[in-house]
Motif scaffolding. Structure first.
Motif, short mmCIF file in Angstrom:
data_model
loop_
_atom_site.label_atom_id
_atom_site.label_comp_id
_atom_site.label_asym_id
_atom_site.label_seq_id
_atom_site.Cartn_x
_atom_site.Cartn_y
_atom_site.Cartn_z
N LEU A 1 34.26 51.26 28.06
CA LEU A 1 34.08 52.02 29.13
C LEU A 1 35.22 53.01 29.19
N ASN A 2 34.97 54.44 28.99
CA ASN A 2 35.88 55.48 29.14
C ASN A 2 36.11 55.73 30.75
N PHE A 3 37.26 55.79 31.41
CA PHE A 3 37.53 56.11 32.54
C PHE A 3 37.57 57.70 33.04
N GLY A 4 37.72 58.44 32.02
CA GLY A 4 37.82 59.91 32.25
C GLY A 4 39.06 60.34 32.39
N ASP A 5 39.98 59.42 31.99
CA ASP A 5 41.70 60.02 32.12
C ASP A 5 42.52 59.71 30.91
N ALA A 6 41.66 59.50 29.83
CA ALA A 6 42.06 59.20 28.46
C ALA A 6 42.43 58.05 28.39
#
Length: 108
Positions: free
Chosen positions: A87-92
Motif C-alpha cells: 500500500l503506497n501512502f503517497g509520501d514516498a
C-alpha cells in the motif's frame, strides 16, 4: 442550421480549427466503447480508522474480490499474498507486503 455551422467554422483561424478537431477527436475516443476483461481482480475498497482523536496511528482495512483460481485452491481462513501487494501512502513510503485473509468464497 448547417449553413450556420459552415460559416462559423470558416471564421475560425487555422489554430482554432486544429484545437477544435483535436477536442472532437478526444471526445469521440473517450466515448467510444471499449471492452473490459477482468481476469483476476474483481473489486476493492480501502477504509481507515484511528483508535482515538489524539492518536497519530491509523489502521487500514482493505477489502478485495478476486477470481478464486487466481491464488490456487484456497479455503476460508487461508492467507494469500498478491504478487504486487503493498500500500503506497503517497509520501514516498509504503507498507510491507500485504497478506490477505480469505473470509468468504462464492462457489457459483
Amino acid at each position: 442550421m448547417n449553413q450556420f455551422l459552415q460559416s462559423t467554422f470558416k471564421s475560425f483561424s487555422m489554430k482554432k480549427k486544429s484545437i477544435f478537431l483535436m477536442l472532437m477527436f478526444a471526445l469521440m475516443a473517450f466515448l467510444a466503447p471499449t471492452s473490459a476483461e477482468a481476469s483476476h481482480f474483481r473489486y476493492g475498497s480501502i477504509s481507515w480508522t484511528r483508535p482515538n482523536d489524539a492518536s497519530r496511528v491509523v489502521t487500514f482495512k482493505i477489502t478485495t474480490g478476486w477470481r478464486i483460481s487466481y491464488f490456487g485452491g484456497v479455503s476460508i481462513g487461508a492467507t494469500v499474498n498478491p504478487s504486487s501487494g503493498n500500500l503506497n501512502f503517497g509520501d514516498a513510503t509504503s507498507s510491507a507486503t500485504l497478506t490477505y485473509v480469505v473470509t468468504s468464497i462464492n462457489a457459483a
